[in-house]
Design a protein around this motif. Structure first.
Motif, PDB file in Angstrom:
ATOM      1  N   ARG A  27      41.503  33.072   7.284  1.00 28.58           N
ATOM      2  CA  ARG A  27      42.824  33.325   7.241  1.00 28.58           C
ATOM      3  C   ARG A  27      43.754  33.724   8.458  1.00 28.58           C
ATOM      4  O   ARG A  27      44.459  34.568   8.345  1.00 28.58           O
ATOM      5  CB  ARG A  27      43.170  34.118   5.940  1.00 28.58           C
ATOM      6  CG  ARG A  27      42.646  33.778   4.728  1.00 28.58           C
ATOM      7  CD  ARG A  27      43.175  34.750   3.548  1.00 28.58           C
ATOM      8  NE  ARG A  27      44.603  34.650   3.481  1.00 28.58           N
ATOM      9  CZ  ARG A  27      45.100  35.452   2.654  1.00 28.58           C
ATOM     10  NH1 ARG A  27      44.594  36.428   1.800  1.00 28.58           N
ATOM     11  NH2 ARG A  27      46.552  35.588   2.430  1.00 28.58           N
ATOM     12  N   ARG A  70      50.129  31.989   4.580  1.00 32.34           N
ATOM     13  CA  ARG A  70      50.179  33.578   4.021  1.00 32.34           C
ATOM     14  C   ARG A  70      48.677  34.044   4.781  1.00 32.34           C
ATOM     15  O   ARG A  70      47.936  34.588   4.588  1.00 32.34           O
ATOM     16  CB  ARG A  70      49.555  33.774   2.822  1.00 32.34           C
ATOM     17  CG  ARG A  70      51.045  33.390   1.925  1.00 32.34           C
ATOM     18  CD  ARG A  70      50.599  33.742   0.275  1.00 32.34           C
ATOM     19  NE  ARG A  70      52.147  33.259  -0.305  1.00 32.34           N
ATOM     20  CZ  ARG A  70      53.213  33.874  -0.514  1.00 32.34           C
ATOM     21  NH1 ARG A  70      53.384  35.250   0.338  1.00 32.34           N
ATOM     22  NH2 ARG A  70      54.399  33.673  -1.225  1.00 32.34           N
ATOM     23  N   GLU A  72      46.073  36.417   7.371  1.00 31.91           N
ATOM     24  CA  GLU A  72      45.794  37.842   7.353  1.00 31.91           C
ATOM     25  C   GLU A  72      46.209  38.325   8.833  1.00 31.91           C
ATOM     26  O   GLU A  72      46.310  39.355   9.117  1.00 31.91           O
ATOM     27  CB  GLU A  72      44.669  38.156   6.881  1.00 31.91           C
ATOM     28  CG  GLU A  72      44.318  37.957   5.420  1.00 31.91           C
ATOM     29  CD  GLU A  72      42.973  38.373   4.900  1.00 31.91           C
ATOM     30  OE1 GLU A  72      42.088  38.456   5.680  1.00 31.91           O
ATOM     31  OE2 GLU A  72      42.665  38.434   3.563  1.00 31.91           O
ATOM     32  N   THR A  73      45.801  37.419   9.722  1.00 32.73           N
ATOM     33  CA  THR A  73      45.969  37.553  11.229  1.00 32.73           C
ATOM     34  C   THR A  73      46.681  36.527  11.872  1.00 32.73           C
ATOM     35  O   THR A  73      46.575  35.350  11.477  1.00 32.73           O
ATOM     36  CB  THR A  73      44.491  37.689  12.003  1.00 32.73           C
ATOM     37  OG1 THR A  73      43.754  38.573  11.310  1.00 32.73           O
ATOM     38  CG2 THR A  73      44.564  37.969  13.373  1.00 32.73           C
ATOM     39  N   ARG A 105      49.870  42.224   7.863  1.00 34.24           N
ATOM     40  CA  ARG A 105      48.937  41.508   8.750  1.00 34.24           C
ATOM     41  C   ARG A 105      48.618  41.914  10.179  1.00 34.24           C
ATOM     42  O   ARG A 105      49.626  42.690  10.619  1.00 34.24           O
ATOM     43  CB  ARG A 105      49.580  40.102   8.524  1.00 34.24           C
ATOM     44  CG  ARG A 105      50.682  39.710   9.447  1.00 34.24           C
ATOM     45  CD  ARG A 105      51.098  38.084   9.325  1.00 34.24           C
ATOM     46  NE  ARG A 105      51.071  37.710   8.137  1.00 34.24           N
ATOM     47  CZ  ARG A 105      51.979  37.645   6.980  1.00 34.24           C
ATOM     48  NH1 ARG A 105      53.226  38.270   7.666  1.00 34.24           N
ATOM     49  NH2 ARG A 105      51.649  37.243   6.098  1.00 34.24           N
TER      50      ARG A 105
END
Length: 227
Positions: A27, A70, A72-73, A105
């Motif tokens: 992600r 979307r 996370e990083t 994030r």
């Protein structure tokens, strides 16, 4: 998203038509060479006035990619700003916009040759970042399993030049993501010298389209032949 799915050094990847790279298993969304504030820098140094919409256009595109994936990083792979003054003169609306995009994030700013180094913006400021088998840095080295930017690669197909990802078995070079960025043709010696056997260009645009560069070279030498 009209993305192109492929595997690079054992990692599942998606080349988005915007020029962003997405790693679905981790992600992670990665973009390179935003060059925010380029119109401001050109005006300061040359007096040439460009429409001052590069920051808005680039952040709008990034916002859409974040909404679609979307992550996370998020990794900004260097040259996120055109120079120190461009970073310092970023207006409050743009700073707030960036803050909204960063919310929830991890945000990694990789140092680039245009970047001023750590600036007063939220996020981790790093020379490089490693995850799994891959290392992310701004300028390519001889290291294996490397994702870089810097060169703003483009590739011409059917008479049209588009920003493009370039990759082989050990190295990937991302296109420039910024609105007012030029580019270096995929056949330029600096780029071809970095790529090994069986290199591929992934053209951006309405759809991410892979093109084997070896077949492109043969078609250029023997026009009209089918390979």
């Amino acid at each position: 998203m009209n993305a192109y799915n492929f595997t690079f050094c054992g990692t599942a990847c998606q080349a988005l038509p915007t020029g962003a790279l997405y790693l679905p298993d981790q992600r992670i969304l990665c973009v390179s060479d935003l060059h925010l504030g380029k119109s401001d820098r050109i005006a300061r140094r040359s007096g040439v006035m460009l429409p001052p919409y590069d920051v808005q256009a680039t952040l709008e595109k990034l916002e859409n990619d974040i909404a679609a994936t979307r992550p996370e990083t998020l990794i900004c792979l260097g040259d996120s700003f055109d120079d120190l003054a461009a970073a310092e003169s970023l207006d409050e609306d743009a700073r707030l916009w960036l803050t909204r995009l960063q919310a929830g994030r991890r945000w990694i700013w990789i140092e680039g040759n245009h970047d001023p180094g750590p600036v007063d913006l939220v996020g981790d400021h790093l020379a490089q970042f490693q995850t799994g088998t891959l290392t992310f840095r701004h300028i390519a080295t001889d290291a294996p399993a490397e994702v870089s930017g810097h060169y703003h690669p483009k590739h011409r197909l059917a008479g049209r030049s588009r920003p493009a990802f370039l990759y082989d078995s050990t190295r990937m070079i991302l296109p420039a993501y910024g609105a007012y960025t030029g580019g270096l043709t995929s056949g330029a010696p600096d780029l071809r010298g970095l790529l090994g056997t069986n290199p591929v260009a992934i053209l951006t645009g309405r759809k991410a389209i892979p093109v084997p560069l070896t077949e492109t070279r043969r078609a250029a030498r023997f026009p009209g032949r089918s390979w």
